[in-house]
Design an enzyme around this catalytic site. Structure first.
Site, PDB file in Angstrom:
ATOM      1  N   LYS A  21      20.639  12.341  24.868  1.00 47.30           N
ATOM      2  CA  LYS A  21      20.578  11.212  25.813  1.00 47.30           C
ATOM      3  C   LYS A  21      21.125   9.959  25.147  1.00 47.30           C
ATOM      4  O   LYS A  21      21.898   9.213  25.750  1.00 47.30           O
ATOM      5  CB  LYS A  21      19.123  10.997  26.289  1.00 47.30           C
ATOM      6  CG  LYS A  21      18.717  12.015  27.338  1.00 47.30           C
ATOM      7  CD  LYS A  21      17.236  12.034  27.611  1.00 47.30           C
ATOM      8  CE  LYS A  21      16.903  13.217  28.523  1.00 47.30           C
ATOM      9  NZ  LYS A  21      15.471  13.489  28.639  1.00 47.30           N
TER      10      LYS A  21
ATOM     11  N   GLN B 125       9.938  10.831  27.331  1.00 47.59           N
ATOM     12  CA  GLN B 125      10.256  12.254  27.205  1.00 47.59           C
ATOM     13  C   GLN B 125       8.979  13.095  27.330  1.00 47.59           C
ATOM     14  O   GLN B 125       8.010  12.870  26.627  1.00 47.59           O
ATOM     15  CB  GLN B 125      10.931  12.500  25.831  1.00 47.59           C
ATOM     16  CG  GLN B 125      11.426  13.918  25.642  1.00 47.59           C
ATOM     17  CD  GLN B 125      12.562  14.278  26.587  1.00 47.59           C
ATOM     18  OE1 GLN B 125      13.510  13.524  26.760  1.00 47.59           O
ATOM     19  NE2 GLN B 125      12.450  15.434  27.234  1.00 47.59           N
TER      20      GLN B 125
ATOM     21  N   ASP C 151      13.695   8.480  35.739  1.00 49.27           N
ATOM     22  CA  ASP C 151      13.368   9.897  35.940  1.00 49.27           C
ATOM     23  C   ASP C 151      12.891  10.156  37.374  1.00 49.27           C
ATOM     24  O   ASP C 151      12.809  11.298  37.814  1.00 49.27           O
ATOM     25  CB  ASP C 151      12.254  10.313  34.961  1.00 49.27           C
ATOM     26  CG  ASP C 151      12.764  11.253  33.880  1.00 49.27           C
ATOM     27  OD1 ASP C 151      13.865  11.805  34.044  1.00 49.27           O
ATOM     28  OD2 ASP C 151      12.045  11.427  32.881  1.00 49.27           O
TER      29      ASP C 151
END
Ligand code: NDP
Length: 296
Positions: free
Chosen positions: A54, A98, A121
């Site tokens: 990422k 994460q 997200d």
């Protein structure tokens, strides 16, 4: 029939190029650099690889990347304090925590602490509600990537029968909402669905998000259907480690009209959509036009 292979790697490269172009324009015309903050708690090896990828992809498209690596023993209060700090930071337009988090941390509480406008997200309960009611939301990256590939392949999705196998909050449910938003007739199947094969055979669009290696076989696919395989399963075959999807590729590709491979299908689209979401969040935060074709 041999299915057309939907090349997610090439598609994702196009999305990333489009994002990079828009980022360059934002810098030149508005003096803005979209920024993504990624928070990793602990040493989970898979998570470390994801976070590294990422970071590299964020830099590659010209965005700012802020990495926060915290010790596995980090307390909930410390993590929430970091999120508050990122929420208040004008250089940060997207925040990603994460997952999975170490067991002593409440993931739901942590995710819902993120400012929904920075929740790239799309897991914050506000974004879930906005998507569910057909309003402008931050959309989870994997289903957004699937939607982009489907729109690209079909043009309009209106009126098509879509079957989503899997009802998780991160893939199955948002995928179904997005397809409904594009006026598909949507069926969500799961582990209690009766006669799954018959349900799947009704699909013009079949999305597999099950987490079971090669479970969807060719006899479950309607001839000419588009098959999107979200699954990522690590198996061992002939003594070698192998990555396979939730779809049995060979048998399904012999029947389908189009299919995503694993690897090289949905997977690369997920990071591309994370970048797209960060760009969208930056544009929205500054009241600027959203990037075309990169949102739901
Ligand atoms: P979950 O385990 O959270 O959900 C799996 C879903 O599949 C559940 O709804 C479950 O039903 C359903 N299911 C399980 N077994 C069966 C069965 N025999 N018949 C029908 N339905 C079944 O998984 P995720 O949604 O998180 O992930 C799904 C897959 O996608 C995984 O392989 C994962 O690795 C992959 N993935 C890939 C990503 C990418 O970037 N490409 C990103 C995220 C996930 P029930 O609810 O009834 O238990």
């Amino acid at each position: 029939m041999t299915a057309k292979v939907i090349d997610g790697k090439a598609f994702a490269a196009r999305v990333r190029a489009q994002v990079a172009e828009h980022v360059a324009r934002l810098k030149e015309e508005n003096g803005l650099t979209p920024g993504l903050a990624v928070v990793l708690v602990g040493e989970d090896p898979a998570s470390q690889v994801y976070v590294r990828n990422k970071h590299a992809s964020t830099i590659e498209v010209g965005m700012a990347s802020f990495e926060h690596r915290l010790d596995a023993a980090t307390s909930e209060a410390e993590l929430l304090a970091l999120i508050d700090q990122l929420n208040a930071d004008p250089k940060v337009h997207g925040i990603l925590v994460q997952l999975p988090l170490p067991g002593h941390l409440n993931a739901e509480l942590v995710i819902n602490r993120i400012n929904p406008a920075k929740d790239v997200d799309g897991f914050h309960i506000s974004n879930v509600g906005l998507l569910g009611t057909g309003q402008k939301a931050m959309v989870p990256c994997t289903p957004l990537g699937c939607l982009m590939m489907l729109r690209d392949h079909h043009g309009k999705l209106s009126g098509l029968n879509a079957v989503v196998v899997g009802r998780s909050n991160i893939v199955g449910k948002p995928m179904a909402q997005l397809l409904l938003g594009d006026s598909c007739t949507v069926t969500i199947a799961h582990s209690r669905t009766r006669d799954l094969a018959e349900v799947c055979r009704r699909a013009d669009i079949l999305v597999a998000a099950v987490g079971r290696p090669e479970m969807i076989t060719g006899d479950m696919v309607r001839p000419g259907a588009t098959v999107i395989d979200v699954g990522i399963n690590r198996i061992e075959r002939d003594g070698k480690a192998k990555l396979v999807g939730d779809v049995h590729y060979e048998s399904a590709a012999a029947v389908a009209g189009a299919i995503t491979p694993v690897p090289g299908g949905v997977g690369p689209m997920t990071i591309a959509c994370l970048l797209a979401n960060t760009l969208t969040a930056c544009c929205r935060a500054h009241g600027l036009a959203e990037p075309e074709g990169l949102t739901a």
